[in-house]
Design a protein around this motif. Structure first.
Motif, PDB file in Angstrom:
ATOM      1  N   UNK A   1       0.890  -1.419  -0.080  1.00 51.43           N
ATOM      2  CA  UNK A   1      -0.030   0.010   0.086  1.00 51.43           C
ATOM      3  C   UNK A   1       0.929   1.282   0.022  1.00 51.43           C
ATOM      4  N   UNK A   2       2.040   1.234   0.656  1.00 55.85           N
ATOM      5  CA  UNK A   2       2.821   2.405   0.525  1.00 55.85           C
ATOM      6  C   UNK A   2       3.453   2.590  -0.749  1.00 55.85           C
ATOM      7  N   UNK A   3       3.651   1.635  -1.429  1.00 56.33           N
ATOM      8  CA  UNK A   3       4.446   1.580  -2.741  1.00 56.33           C
ATOM      9  C   UNK A   3       3.317   1.262  -3.909  1.00 56.33           C
ATOM     10  N   UNK A   4       2.255   1.980  -3.765  1.00 56.90           N
ATOM     11  CA  UNK A   4       1.088   1.742  -4.668  1.00 56.90           C
ATOM     12  C   UNK A   4       1.410   1.838  -6.172  1.00 56.90           C
ATOM     13  N   UNK A   5       2.153   3.086  -6.582  1.00 62.98           N
ATOM     14  CA  UNK A   5       2.519   3.360  -7.858  1.00 62.98           C
ATOM     15  C   UNK A   5       3.664   2.333  -8.329  1.00 62.98           C
ATOM     16  N   UNK A   6       3.071   1.340  -8.767  1.00 62.61           N
ATOM     17  CA  UNK A   6       4.221  -0.008  -9.292  1.00 62.61           C
ATOM     18  C   UNK A   6       4.855   0.451 -10.540  1.00 62.61           C
ATOM     19  N   UNK A   7       6.280   0.493 -10.434  1.00 58.65           N
ATOM     20  CA  UNK A   7       6.893   0.735 -11.556  1.00 58.65           C
ATOM     21  C   UNK A   7       8.316  -0.200 -11.307  1.00 58.65           C
ATOM     22  N   UNK A   8       8.952  -0.233 -12.653  1.00 60.26           N
ATOM     23  CA  UNK A   8      10.292  -0.939 -12.472  1.00 60.26           C
ATOM     24  C   UNK A   8      11.293  -0.331 -11.630  1.00 60.26           C
ATOM     25  N   UNK A   9      11.423   1.014 -11.416  1.00 62.61           N
ATOM     26  CA  UNK A   9      12.322   1.498 -10.624  1.00 62.61           C
ATOM     27  C   UNK A   9      12.006   1.245  -9.209  1.00 62.61           C
TER      28      UNK A   9
ATOM     29  N   UNK B   1      10.603  -1.447  -7.951  1.00 61.01           N
ATOM     30  CA  UNK B   1      11.038  -2.990  -7.954  1.00 61.01           C
ATOM     31  C   UNK B   1      12.461  -3.043  -7.631  1.00 61.01           C
ATOM     32  N   UNK B   2      13.045  -2.193  -8.478  1.00 62.95           N
ATOM     33  CA  UNK B   2      14.637  -2.281  -8.251  1.00 62.95           C
ATOM     34  C   UNK B   2      14.917  -1.442  -7.027  1.00 62.95           C
ATOM     35  N   UNK B   3      14.356  -0.644  -6.443  1.00 65.02           N
ATOM     36  CA  UNK B   3      14.823   0.029  -5.137  1.00 65.02           C
ATOM     37  C   UNK B   3      14.534  -0.761  -4.164  1.00 65.02           C
ATOM     38  N   UNK B   4      13.188  -1.287  -4.138  1.00 62.81           N
ATOM     39  CA  UNK B   4      13.017  -2.324  -2.810  1.00 62.81           C
ATOM     40  C   UNK B   4      13.674  -3.633  -2.972  1.00 62.81           C
ATOM     41  N   UNK B   5      14.109  -4.041  -4.150  1.00 66.91           N
ATOM     42  CA  UNK B   5      14.930  -5.511  -4.024  1.00 66.91           C
ATOM     43  C   UNK B   5      16.300  -4.748  -3.549  1.00 66.91           C
ATOM     44  N   UNK B   6      16.698  -3.745  -4.000  1.00 67.60           N
ATOM     45  CA  UNK B   6      18.150  -3.516  -3.338  1.00 67.60           C
ATOM     46  C   UNK B   6      18.215  -3.358  -1.961  1.00 67.60           C
ATOM     47  N   UNK B   7      16.940  -2.787  -1.340  1.00 68.58           N
ATOM     48  CA  UNK B   7      16.887  -2.711   0.255  1.00 68.58           C
ATOM     49  C   UNK B   7      16.743  -4.090   0.553  1.00 68.58           C
ATOM     50  N   UNK B   8      16.133  -5.057  -0.004  1.00 62.49           N
ATOM     51  CA  UNK B   8      16.129  -6.458   0.721  1.00 62.49           C
ATOM     52  C   UNK B   8      17.472  -6.991   0.747  1.00 62.49           C
ATOM     53  N   UNK B   9      18.108  -6.820  -0.589  1.00 66.61           N
ATOM     54  CA  UNK B   9      19.609  -7.460  -0.523  1.00 66.61           C
ATOM     55  C   UNK B   9      20.453  -6.801   0.404  1.00 66.61           C
TER      56      UNK B   9
ATOM     57  N   UNK C   1      19.740 -13.324  -5.220  1.00 65.44           N
ATOM     58  CA  UNK C   1      20.104 -12.471  -6.495  1.00 65.44           C
ATOM     59  C   UNK C   1      19.199 -11.375  -6.718  1.00 65.44           C
ATOM     60  N   UNK C   2      19.490 -10.289  -7.511  1.00 64.76           N
ATOM     61  CA  UNK C   2      18.683  -9.415  -7.893  1.00 64.76           C
ATOM     62  C   UNK C   2      17.311  -9.839  -8.456  1.00 64.76           C
ATOM     63  N   UNK C   3      17.421 -10.647  -9.386  1.00 65.37           N
ATOM     64  CA  UNK C   3      16.421 -11.117  -9.901  1.00 65.37           C
ATOM     65  C   UNK C   3      15.303 -11.683  -8.940  1.00 65.37           C
ATOM     66  N   UNK C   4      15.904 -12.602  -8.122  1.00 70.48           N
ATOM     67  CA  UNK C   4      15.001 -13.267  -7.198  1.00 70.48           C
ATOM     68  C   UNK C   4      14.223 -12.355  -6.105  1.00 70.48           C
ATOM     69  N   UNK C   5      15.117 -11.315  -5.770  1.00 74.92           N
ATOM     70  CA  UNK C   5      14.617 -10.238  -4.805  1.00 74.92           C
ATOM     71  C   UNK C   5      13.603  -9.397  -5.637  1.00 74.92           C
ATOM     72  N   UNK C   6      13.782  -9.160  -6.763  1.00 75.37           N
ATOM     73  CA  UNK C   6      12.615  -8.399  -7.689  1.00 75.37           C
ATOM     74  C   UNK C   6      11.277  -9.217  -7.715  1.00 75.37           C
TER      75      UNK C   6
END
Length: 133
Positions: free
Chosen positions: A80-88, A90-98, A117-122
């Motif tokens: 809900x916080x990141x409602x505006x779905x975009x590739x950027x 997804x990349x940002x949040x995947x980076x935060x997970x890693x 991996x970046x792909x799995x996190x994404x």
């Protein structure tokens, strides 16, 4: 100050215990039976199955739950916080997970998941973003 130290110690203890769910069946308390009216049944979405399998294999459920806050925010809150779905996003949040981090959701840090991996996190993030309400 004592409360903060106690909270950090409790969080560290929870993280140290781990919670890898490796079976194909997920406990009833963590199943997603939510429908997003705009998208139909989210379990039909191609990112759903890949993402949920990766989340189950990780230690995500040690701190997160699907729809209620636990040690960390629920997946629904994140979506809900990141409602505006975009590739950027997804990349940002995947980076935060890693890399891990803190400050966005409070003082408790999220541990890094450098083995992902970046792909799995994404893929995991795309699944989580499907849970928005």
């Amino acid at each position: 100050m004592k409360e903060i130290i106690l909270m950090i110690c409790c969080a560290a203890l929870l993280l140290a215990c781990g919670n890898k769910i490796t079976s194909k069946r997920m406990p009833a308390s963590q199943r997603v039976i939510t429908e997003n009216k705009a998208q139909g049944n989210i379990t039909d979405h191609p990112d759903y199955n890949t993402g949920i399998q990766l989340v189950r294999q990780s230690d995500c459920f040690t701190c997160h739950k699907i729809s209620e806050a636990f040690v960390a925010p629920s997946f629904t809150e994140v979506a809900n916080k990141y409602r505006s779905y975009s590739d950027s996003i997804v990349r940002h949040l995947a980076g935060r997970v890693i890399t891990g981090g803190s400050g966005v959701w409070g003082i408790l840090p999220m541990t890094p998941h450098a083995d992902l991996s970046k792909d799995d996190a994404a893929a995991m993030i795309r699944y989580i973003l499907l849970l928005k309400q």
